[in-house]
Write an enzyme that holds these catalytic residues in place. Sequence first.
Site, short mmCIF file in Angstrom:
data_model
loop_
_atom_site.label_atom_id
_atom_site.label_comp_id
_atom_site.label_asym_id
_atom_site.label_seq_id
_atom_site.Cartn_x
_atom_site.Cartn_y
_atom_site.Cartn_z
N HIS A 94 1.15 -1.07 -0.06
CA HIS A 94 -0.33 0.12 -0.09
C HIS A 94 0.87 1.10 -0.02
CE1 HIS A 94 -3.05 2.93 1.28
NE2 HIS A 94 -3.86 2.12 0.76
N GLU A 169 -4.20 2.16 -7.10
CA GLU A 169 -4.66 3.15 -5.98
C GLU A 169 -3.64 4.47 -6.24
OE1 GLU A 169 -6.74 1.50 -2.54
OE2 GLU A 169 -4.77 1.88 -1.87
#
Length: 258
Positions: A94, A169
Site C-alpha cells: 500500500h 490506487e
Amino acid sequence: MKKLVIANWKMNPASYAEAKKLAKAAGLSAKKHKNVKVVVCPPFPWLTDMSHEKEAGLEYGAQDVFWLDKGAYTGEVSPLMLKNSKVKYVIIGHSERRRLGETGQNINMKLKAALANGLVPILCVGEDAKTHSKGKLSVGKFLATQLREGLRGVDQNMFINKKLIVAYEPIWAISTTPGVKKDTPENATETIFSIKKLVARMFGILLSDITVLYGGSVDSENAYGFLSCPEIGGVLVGGASLRPADFGGVVKIASELS
Ligand code: 13P
C-alpha cells in the site's frame, strides 16, 4: 464474475467494540447483496479475533505481512500466522506503507511468502501527483517499475488461478492525500487496462486472467461509475468503509453490477 469489495480500515477504529459494529454492518450488507465478495481488512489487534469468529458473509484480510513464517522478528506478523487464523487476503505494498520506507524488494518477498502460504495478496500500485502531472508515459513507466519489482519470480498460474490480485490506487486520488483530486472512471479504466496489458505481457497470460481493483475515494456516490467498467474487478475502499451506510451502498452497487 463476482466483483470484490474490500474494506481497508487502515489504523481505525480505536476499539474492538467499534470494530465489531463495523463488521456486523458490513456482514449484513453482504448477506443482503449476495452477488459480491466482501472482504474486511481490520488492523492486527482486531483482525484475528474477527477472523476466528467470522461474521457471516465476510472474508478477512490483513493490511500487511512479513516475509518469513517464524523467528526473531520483533513486531512482525507472519503469513503462516494469518493462514492459521483463517485470514484469506493480505494487502501488500500500500502507498501508505511504501511512504514509510517499504521497498519493491520487501514487497516482492512479502507477496511470494503470502502466496506460498495460500493467502491471496492484493498488490497495490499507484503513482503520486507529481508523476501523474507528467502524463501517461511517466505514469506507465512508474507503474511498470512497481509491477516488475512486486511480481518478480511469481508463477503465472497464480494469476490464471485467481490467487493474486492487483489494486490500482493513484495516491493523488486517495481521500486522505493533501490536495486530493477526483479520479474519473475513464482514467481508472484506461490505466487499469494498461496495467493488465503489461502484466499479460510479463507472464504470457490473457487479460482476462488478471483481476485489478480500483481504490481512490470510492464511496456510494461514485461507485457506480467505477464498478460499471468491465475492466474493474472491484474496489478497495478506505474512508467510506468506516461509514456503514456508505459502505453498504458500495456493496449494493457492486452486487447489482456483478
Ligand atoms: P480512500 O477510499 O479513503 O481514498 O482510501 C483508498 C485506499 O487507500 C484503500 O486502500
